[in-house]
Motif scaffolding. Structure first.
Motif, PDB file in Angstrom:
ATOM      1  N   ASP A 122      24.037  -7.381 -62.241  1.00 24.83           N
ATOM      2  CA  ASP A 122      24.859  -6.757 -63.289  1.00 24.83           C
ATOM      3  C   ASP A 122      24.308  -7.601 -64.517  1.00 24.83           C
ATOM      4  OD1 ASP A 122      26.370  -5.714 -65.148  1.00 24.83           O
ATOM      5  OD2 ASP A 122      28.294  -6.266 -64.411  1.00 24.83           O
ATOM      6  N   ALA A 123      23.523  -7.043 -65.166  1.00 26.22           N
ATOM      7  CA  ALA A 123      22.920  -7.915 -66.533  1.00 26.22           C
ATOM      8  C   ALA A 123      23.589  -7.117 -67.874  1.00 26.22           C
ATOM      9  CB  ALA A 123      21.401  -8.057 -66.269  1.00 26.22           C
ATOM     10  N   GLY A 124      24.729  -6.697 -67.635  1.00 23.73           N
ATOM     11  CA  GLY A 124      24.844  -5.708 -68.837  1.00 23.73           C
ATOM     12  C   GLY A 124      25.242  -6.706 -70.062  1.00 23.73           C
ATOM     13  N   HIS A 126      27.610  -6.571 -71.925  1.00 22.63           N
ATOM     14  CA  HIS A 126      29.197  -6.911 -72.275  1.00 22.63           C
ATOM     15  C   HIS A 126      29.448  -7.926 -71.612  1.00 22.63           C
ATOM     16  CE1 HIS A 126      28.558  -3.759 -68.753  1.00 22.63           C
ATOM     17  NE2 HIS A 126      29.198  -4.946 -68.354  1.00 22.63           N
ATOM     18  N   SER A 127      28.533  -8.766 -70.798  1.00 24.03           N
ATOM     19  CA  SER A 127      29.221  -9.924 -70.272  1.00 24.03           C
ATOM     20  C   SER A 127      28.876 -11.329 -70.971  1.00 24.03           C
ATOM     21  CB  SER A 127      28.272 -10.164 -68.964  1.00 24.03           C
ATOM     22  OG  SER A 127      26.930 -10.065 -69.065  1.00 24.03           O
ATOM     23  N   PHE A 128      29.693 -11.243 -72.381  1.00 26.48           N
ATOM     24  CA  PHE A 128      29.563 -12.375 -73.002  1.00 26.48           C
ATOM     25  C   PHE A 128      29.676 -13.831 -72.499  1.00 26.48           C
ATOM     26  CE2 PHE A 128      28.902 -14.361 -77.252  1.00 26.48           C
ATOM     27  CZ  PHE A 128      30.315 -15.176 -77.380  1.00 26.48           C
ATOM     28  N   TYR A 131      27.654 -15.413 -66.674  1.00 28.93           N
ATOM     29  CA  TYR A 131      28.156 -15.653 -65.444  1.00 28.93           C
ATOM     30  C   TYR A 131      27.335 -16.028 -64.291  1.00 28.93           C
ATOM     31  CZ  TYR A 131      26.788 -11.025 -63.825  1.00 28.93           C
ATOM     32  OH  TYR A 131      26.170  -9.860 -63.516  1.00 28.93           O
ATOM     33  N   SER A 221      44.879 -18.876 -58.289  1.00 23.72           N
ATOM     34  CA  SER A 221      44.771 -19.393 -59.758  1.00 23.72           C
ATOM     35  C   SER A 221      44.709 -20.763 -59.862  1.00 23.72           C
ATOM     36  CB  SER A 221      45.812 -18.861 -60.293  1.00 23.72           C
ATOM     37  OG  SER A 221      47.065 -19.163 -59.919  1.00 23.72           O
ATOM     38  N   SER A 245      30.873 -12.952 -60.446  1.00 28.83           N
ATOM     39  CA  SER A 245      30.893 -11.703 -61.325  1.00 28.83           C
ATOM     40  C   SER A 245      32.125 -11.148 -61.263  1.00 28.83           C
ATOM     41  CB  SER A 245      29.914 -10.610 -60.933  1.00 28.83           C
ATOM     42  OG  SER A 245      30.085 -10.244 -59.646  1.00 28.83           O
ATOM     43  N   ARG A 246      33.311 -11.300 -60.410  1.00 29.44           N
ATOM     44  CA  ARG A 246      34.549 -10.876 -60.489  1.00 29.44           C
ATOM     45  C   ARG A 246      35.467 -11.897 -61.062  1.00 29.44           C
ATOM     46  NH1 ARG A 246      37.313 -10.702 -55.979  1.00 29.44           N
ATOM     47  NH2 ARG A 246      38.700  -9.113 -56.810  1.00 29.44           N
ATOM     48  N   GLY A 247      34.663 -12.830 -61.862  1.00 30.35           N
ATOM     49  CA  GLY A 247      35.618 -13.796 -62.475  1.00 30.35           C
ATOM     50  C   GLY A 247      36.157 -14.951 -61.709  1.00 30.35           C
ATOM     51  N   VAL A 248      35.996 -14.899 -60.292  1.00 36.72           N
ATOM     52  CA  VAL A 248      36.773 -15.939 -59.742  1.00 36.72           C
ATOM     53  C   VAL A 248      35.692 -17.120 -59.339  1.00 36.72           C
ATOM     54  CG1 VAL A 248      37.840 -16.292 -57.354  1.00 36.72           C
ATOM     55  CG2 VAL A 248      38.049 -14.099 -58.244  1.00 36.72           C
TER      56      VAL A 248
END
Lengths: 588, 375
Positions: A122-124, A126-128, A131, A221, A245-248
């Motif tokens: 995923d090289a979109g 929107h990935s400011f 990641y 968390s 990529s899921r932010g974890v």
């Protein structure tokens, strides 16, 4: 005794409550605290370990990431120069050794320069900020994709840098970790898939999420923490630079069997318990000893008090004890003596009353019996005189006469005993050597010697007098004479083979009384009889020889005069010695 | 080995039953309270944090896969249109829809509130931008940006040269943009108005607002400056106030043209146990739970009953947010920030002129409109 035993147990219980119980409580708390501290230190040590390892991993990735980001920003300002772009990629590959593949995509996601784009990346746009992807395994290598946006000077997206990173360095860092017994370090990606393990076991694509609570906790968390479950102690920490990529964020874990991790804590606890138990046992034993030492005088006091309460005498050794207990023992001893004296006094008074009553009654009886006895004796003697020698009735008449004589003797003693208390009424005054209430003992002794001379001679006994005191004493002369006659006659009867009787006088200590002793060389008086010889009708003589009233009358006379009479062994340990102490005249 | 063989739970007293899978956007402290509520209500929940910056993409990817779906999600309200349009959301049960939601809460989920008489989201909290000031400071003359900035400028001192707190972020830029007639629409940001707005916005920094800190440190930097009394007027939202030590000295006033948003609870159509998901949603939006969140973190509750029992600070936030306006309810609205934020940063840093920066934004938004690039 039960009270004393109870006292000892109470003292022990008190010691336990005041010393042992708080010691045990404090000890348990201290052990728990120490164990918790040690366990906490173990966990902190594990955390510190993975912090250091995590910092190394974060540092390596951050270096690569920032280098790629800087390159991306540089490229974004001039995105159209192919030669410059290729040169940039070449330098990146050289300066970032963990990069295994590198690509530049345009803002629309189309490959412009570099290696082919792997599937599923995923090289979109929107990935400011970019990641890190999830870990993948290719040809035995563990890799991950780094996506970095290339934004120009104005912030406009010009393209995306895609770098494939070889995670062999993660494996190397983890494998080089110096671990404790049974411990291992594991790095998992954001989905829980193992990236590297310190024990070198083959890695699989199977996620540990949902299987290992520590992994679940690490991927949640929390930044870092520890978890003890399932017999394992785990310390976990997020790797701040690694974010899927899921932010974890990825996580690094230090895991060790609980038995190994807390071995020191358990050993310390065991040793502390052992030492503490021994110390406690010693303390209890010492406490029991102290309790015994403390309660022993109290037990003696209790026994003495029991004896006093039961009316016993103040016999037994003096009660000794430390401090106040010793003082209390002395007081109890004194009190016992006072009580004994008072008891004896009361008994003496009671006996005196009783004897006085008996005396009055005896006087009346004796008075009534005396006349018939005189008649019986007279007639027995007349009848005896009428019978010729050898007459068969003569023996019986002699027996009647002798028994009647004996009865008269008894009656006479009873009359004397009855008369003794009534000194003021005494009418017999054999010698007029002093006032009615006082006399000179030496004169009385001389009179007694004269009076008993024939009996002494008949008994082959020598009477020795040693009157060293010439003080007058507060006793009627007749009474003293009767006492001395009784004592000398008893001595004569005790020395059937003859001997020596010594009458002596001397000033008593303090010079307020005179001591008169009557000692013989006979067999003496057994100890068990010495407390009874002054009781009325007590005698060890053969039947018909004594009435058992002589010494009772003597003691009564002396006591009435305010003196005392005691019996003991003779001067050389042989024979008997009666010791009279009579107040001197003018001291009463 | 524990890694391979251990069971999933370490708490033997945990309630039995399959866990409710929950994706959320709670902060760390909020997660602690959430966990406490879960334990108290004897729920079995397997929760995962979704990073806010990439939340919509992450969730979209999960739901598109359809095999790893959560039973409940707490998401930003701006993500609703995209998820609803893609058909990922399940309808809300009638009993939940009938609760005493506040008008602002209903407005929060308006785009997904009704569709063929079906409801698709439950509001959990309302947020947005307000003006926070020390109660010893005078209130701005009006909610207008110019008055707020003027009030801040009046408190400048040599020791506190930057008394206004405003973040270099597209969300904070919205009031300036709206004040110049623009809006956060791919086709509607406007040219002249947006440039003017950005000029005014960028001019704040170094004047009444401090130069921006390094990226990623904005929130702790603001907290530090507020606690150090360096900030006199602070444009922020309820999410920041929960961490403040001295909430008593806060005074709240509205900010003109401020954006209003919030967090909502949705159940995806691919959920394995949607009933359990709605059950958890009901627990999280019952009055006591909302009141606890309000008391602990100053989050604005979405129900009248919870609002009535909330602290005065929370009711003041609610009143200030009444005049705020929701962001356009469009599928791409969350994505607009990806290009807007770097442009704002470039303009504030003087790397680009406002015109150049807005041009870049326009290019990026145009790409979105065309559907180019990766979704």
């Amino acid at each position: 005794m039960r009270a004393a035993a109870s006292l000892r147990w109470r003292v022990l219980l008190l010691l336990a409550l005041t010393a042992v119980v708080p010691t045990v409580i404090v000890g348990v708390l201290a052990i728990s605290r120490a164990r918790a501290d040690v366990e906490s230190e173990v966990e902190r040590g594990a955390l510190a370990h993975i912090r250091a390892l995590g910092a190394a991993l974060d540092g390596t990735l951050q270096d690569a990431r920032r280098t790629v980001e800087l390159a991306a920003a540089t490229w974004a300002d001039q995105p159209d120069g192919e030669r410059e772009a290729q040169l940039l990629l070449k330098r990146l590959r050289r300066n970032v050794p963990i990069v295994s593949a590198l690509s530049i995509l345009d803002a629309d996601g189309t490959l412009k320069y570099g290696d082919a784009v792997p599937d599923g990346v995923d090289a979109g746009s929107h990935s400011f900020g970019g990641y890190i992807g999830d870990v993948r395994r290719t040809n035995g290598r563990t890799i991950v994709n780094l996506v970095v946006q290339a934004r120009g000077r104005t912030g406009e997206l010009m393209g995306v840098f895609l770098a494939t990173l070889d995670l062999g360095f993660v494996r190397d860092v983890v494998a080089a970790a110096r671990l404790g017994r049974g411990a291992r370090v594991v790095v998992v990606d954001g989905t829980g898939v193992p990236v590297a393990t310190s024990d070198g076991r083959p890695l699989t694509e199977t996620s540990l999420a949902g299987k290992d609570p520590a992994v679940d906790r690490a991927l949640a968390s929390s930044i870092e923490g520890t978890l003890a479950t399932g017999g394992w102690v785990s310390a976990y920490r997020n790797l701040s630079s690694y974010q899927s990529s899921r932010g974890v964020r990825w996580a690094i874990l230090h895991q060790q069997p609980e038995a190994d991790a807390y071995a020191l804590a358990r050993r310390t606890t065991r040793d502390t318990l052992l030492v503490g138990g021994i110390a406690l046992a010693l303390a209890l034993a010492l406490g029991a000893l102290v309790a015994t030492l403390l309660t022993r005088p109290l037990e003696a006091l209790a026994r003495r008090a029991d004896a006093i309460a039961a009316g016993g005498a103040d016999d037994g050794p003096p009660i000794r004890g430390p401090g106040e207990i010793g003082v209390l023992g002395q007081r109890i001893d004194e009190m016992a003596k006072r009580v004994a004296e008072r008891t004896e006094l009361q008994q003496a008074l009671a006996r005196g009353d009783r004897l006085a009553s008996v005396g009055v009654m005896s006087a009346q009886v004796a008075h009534e019996i005396n006349n018939p006895l005189t008649t019986v004796l007279g007639y027995a003697k007349l009848l005896q005189e009428d019978k010729p020698e050898g007459h068969p009735d003569r023996a019986g008449l002699e027996l009647i006469a002798s028994e009647a004589e004996r009865m008269k003797s008894i009656v006479g003693s009873l009359l004397e005993y009855a008369r003794a208390p009534r000194q003021s009424e005494q009418q017999m005054k054999p010698v007029e050597l002093a006032s009615p209430e006082t006399c000179q003992p030496a004169a009385v002794v001389r009179h007694v010697a004269t009076l008993l001379g024939p009996q002494l001679k008949k008994g082959r006994t020598t009477l020795v007098t040693d009157m060293a005191s010439d003080a007058a004493v507060t006793i009627d002369a007749h009474a003293l004479q009767q006492v001395l006659v009784n004592l000398v006659q008893n001595a004569l009867q005790a020395m059937s083979d003859g001997g020596t009787i010594t009458i002596a006088s001397s000033p008593a200590p303090g010079a307020v009384a005179t001591t008169i002793t009557v000692a013989d060389t006979g067999p003496g008086i057994p100890a068990q009889h010495r407390t009874k010889v002054f009781d009325p009708f007590f005698t060890t003589k053969d039947a018909g020889v004594g009435t058992g009233l002589g010494l009772a009358v003597s003691k009564h006379l002396v006591a009435t005069a305010g003196g005392s009479i005691e019996v003991g062994d003779g001067p050389n340990g042989t024979g008997a010695e009666f010791r009279l102490v009579i107040p001197n005249a003018g001291t009463v | 080995m524990c890694l391979l063989a251990c069971g999933g739970g370490d708490d033997a007293s945990a309630p039995a039953g399959p866990p409710i899978r929950f994706l959320h956007t709670f902060g760390a402290e909020e997660t602690e309270l959430f966990n406490a509520i879960v334990v108290e209500r004897r729920l079995t929940v397997e929760s995962s944090l979704v990073p806010f910056a990439r939340g919509q993409q992450v969730i979209s990817a999960i739901l598109a896969g359809g095999t790893d779906c959560p039973d409940l999600m707490r998401i930003d309200a701006t993500w609703l249109p995209g998820l609803r349009t893609a058909g990922y959301l399940a309808p809300v049960p009638a009993d939940l829809a009938a609760r005493d939601w506040t008008p602002e809460a209903k407005g929060l989920v308006a785009s997904a509130w009704r569709s063929n008489d079906q409801l698709f989201a439950v509001p959990q909290t309302v947020d947005g931008l307000v003006v926070v000031r020390d109660s010893s400071r005078p209130a701005p003359a009006s909610p207008a940006i110019t008055d707020v900035v003027a009030a801040a400028r009046a408190t400048k001192t040599p020791s506190s040269p930057y008394p206004l707190g405003v973040r270099v972020d597209g969300y904070w830029f919205v009031p300036w943009l709206r004040a110049e007639g623009g809006e956060l629409r791919p086709t509607g940001i406007g040219d002249v108005g947006a440039v003017v707005a950005l000029e005014k916005f960028a001019a704040l920094y170094g004047d009444v607002a401090s130069p921006p800190p390094p990226s990623g440190t904005e929130a702790p930097d603001e907290l530090r400056r507020w606690n150090a009394h360096e900030l006199a007027y602070w444009i922020t939202g309820p999410w920041q106030l929960g961490a403040l030590r001295d909430r008593d000295r806060l005074a709240i006033t509205p900010l003109a043209h401020a954006p209003r948003g919030g967090q909502v609870l949705v159940v995806p159509t691919c959920a394995r146990a949607p009933a359990e998901g709605w059950r958890l949603a009901a627990e999280l939006t019952d009055t006591p739970a909302l009141a606890r969140f309000a008391a602990a973190f100053a989050t604005v509750p979405t129900r009248e009953s919870a609002l009535a029992s909330s602290p005065p600070l929370v009711r003041a936030l609610y009143e200030a947010l009444k005049s705020a306006e929701p962001l356009p309810r469009a599928v791409n609205t969350p994505l607009l920030f990806d290009d807007l934020n770097p442009a704002l940063a470039a303009a504030v840093a003087r790397d680009a002129t406002p015109t150049e920066a807005i041009d870049g934004v326009r290019h990026g938004w145009h790409r979105l409109t065309r559907g180019e690039g990766h979704p």
